[in-house]
Write a protein that holds these residues in place. Structure first.
Motif, PDB file in Angstrom:
ATOM      1  N   HIS A 158       0.819  -1.218   0.000  1.00 14.62           N
ATOM      2  CA  HIS A 158       0.000   0.000   0.000  1.00 14.62           C
ATOM      3  C   HIS A 158       0.849   1.264   0.000  1.00 14.62           C
ATOM      4  O   HIS A 158       0.482   2.267  -0.609  1.00 14.62           O
ATOM      5  N   ASP A 197      -1.062  -9.221   3.227  1.00 14.46           N
ATOM      6  CA  ASP A 197      -0.678  -8.627   1.945  1.00 14.46           C
ATOM      7  C   ASP A 197       0.709  -9.039   1.479  1.00 14.46           C
ATOM      8  O   ASP A 197       1.189  -8.541   0.472  1.00 14.46           O
ATOM      9  N   HIS A 207      -5.447  -3.985   9.700  1.00 12.24           N
ATOM     10  CA  HIS A 207      -6.112  -3.234   8.620  1.00 12.24           C
ATOM     11  C   HIS A 207      -7.105  -4.144   7.912  1.00 12.24           C
ATOM     12  O   HIS A 207      -7.083  -5.357   8.073  1.00 12.24           O
ATOM     13  N   VAL A 212      -9.009  -0.218   4.341  1.00 11.55           N
ATOM     14  CA  VAL A 212      -8.482  -1.187   3.378  1.00 11.55           C
ATOM     15  C   VAL A 212      -7.068  -0.840   2.922  1.00 11.55           C
ATOM     16  O   VAL A 212      -6.414  -1.638   2.271  1.00 11.55           O
ATOM     17  N   HIS A 215      -7.909  -6.568  -1.766  1.00 17.68           N
ATOM     18  CA  HIS A 215      -7.333  -7.825  -1.248  1.00 17.68           C
ATOM     19  C   HIS A 215      -8.058  -9.078  -1.740  1.00 17.68           C
ATOM     20  O   HIS A 215      -8.347  -9.988  -0.961  1.00 17.68           O
ATOM     21  N   ALA A 237      -8.017  -6.145   5.637  1.00 20.45           N
ATOM     22  CA  ALA A 237      -7.454  -6.911   4.524  1.00 20.45           C
ATOM     23  C   ALA A 237      -8.185  -8.218   4.276  1.00 20.45           C
ATOM     24  O   ALA A 237      -7.851  -8.942   3.356  1.00 20.45           O
TER      25      ALA A 237
HETATM   26 ZN    ZN Z   1      -3.785  -4.435   2.647  1.00 19.40          ZN
END
Ligand code: ZN
Length: 291
Positions: free
Chosen positions: A60, A262, A187, A207, A121, A189
């Motif tokens: 991100h 992530d 977060h 997000v 995601h 995700a």
């Molecule tokens: Zn993320």
């Protein structure tokens, strides 16, 4: 009259040495580690894969380095997630002068919405990952038709493993009592995981990891954990653990371990491949929630 034949030989030699020759491996850049793993599984030993955002990196908020522009300039194919995940990419592409085709691996997936944005995601649902893999297979086959049969065979094998993984996730979640299928992550995700498998995730960050939660956001989460009796909170490998540790301390919720959202880990870590990432996450969720 020998001269034309001499030039023909030179041309053939040049063609044999050119990087477009079938014996050469296709040079592919994937934007982050999880996509890189998908490309390796489909490409096998017929491709060279490099990633921009490597293991334990946060895609991100990535700051590209000069080496990334070089990777893109040298690539024959680029694979990206899309859905707004790689916000830093357009400037990098411009700086690199790269001409490789860019394939969006989420093509054909209907995004979940997060306010006005798409939730990027999508790989957290294994069914979606199968769409990523099909898109990557078709892109590799188009870029290197001579190796297309190998890419299709690799993809078939990997898709079968993903089907087995999806069944494994469902069997694991079935062990958790429905009232306990509710957790906190750093977060947001896991929206696709939540939608596919029926675990509710609440997160102090949105997000993206770009904006920090406010004191009011954190207070709201703390009161939600208490009133809804949310049994466990989880850390992430890409995020600062202190916020989650504080929520655990103030609510008495169990600190359930680390979820990988992530990014893969390096080879020695708990999630060096996507399949191991999903297995680790379901093991961590069930051991914190199943009792
Ligand atoms: Zn993320």
């Amino acid at each position: 009259m020998r001269r034309p034949r001499f030039w023909l030989v030179c041309l053939l030699l040049a063609a044999a040495a050119s990087p477009l020759h079938a014996q050469e491996r296709l040079n592919i850049v994937a934007s982050f580690s999880i996509l890189g793993d998908f490309v390796k599984n489909v490409g096998g030993d017929r491709v060279d894969v490099t990633t921009l955002v490597g293991p334990n990196g946060d895609v991100h908020v990535y700051t590209p380095a000069p080496v990334d522009a070089k990777k893109i300039a040298d690539a024959q194919l680029m694979i990206i997630n899309g859905f707004g995940l790689e916000g830093w990419l357009p400037r990098l592409l411009q700086a690199s002068g790269g001409k490789a085709p860019i394939i969006t691996a989420t093509k054909g997936i209907t995004p979940l919405r997060a306010g006005n944005d798409a939730d990027p995601h999508a790989w957290q649902s294994v069914a979606n990952t199968k769409i990523y893999v099909a898109n990557i297979r078709d892109a590799l086959a188009a870029a290197d038709p001579a190796d297309a049969p190998a890419f299709r065979a690799n993809a078939d094998g990997y898709l079968a493993k993903l089907d087995a993984l999806d069944r494994e996730v469902r069997a694991a979640i079935a062990q958790i009592p429905p009232a306990r299928r509710k957790v906190i992550s750093t977060h947001d995700a896991f929206g696709y995981f939540a939608a596919a498998y029926g675990i509710e995730f609440v997160a102090p960050e949105g997000v993206s990891t770009e904006s920090e939660p406010s004191a009011r956001d954190i207070a709201a989460i703390i009161s939600q954990v208490k009133t809804q009796k949310i049994p466990a909170v989880f850390l992430e490998n890409i995020s600062d653990p202190r916020l989650i540790q504080r929520i655990a301390a103030e609510t008495g919720a169990k600190l359930g371990g680390t979820l990988y959202s992530d990014s893969l880990t390096d080879e020695k870590g708990e999630a060096p491949t996507y399949i191991e990432l999903v297995r680790h996450n379901i093991k961590t969720l069930t051991s914190a929630l199943a009792d």
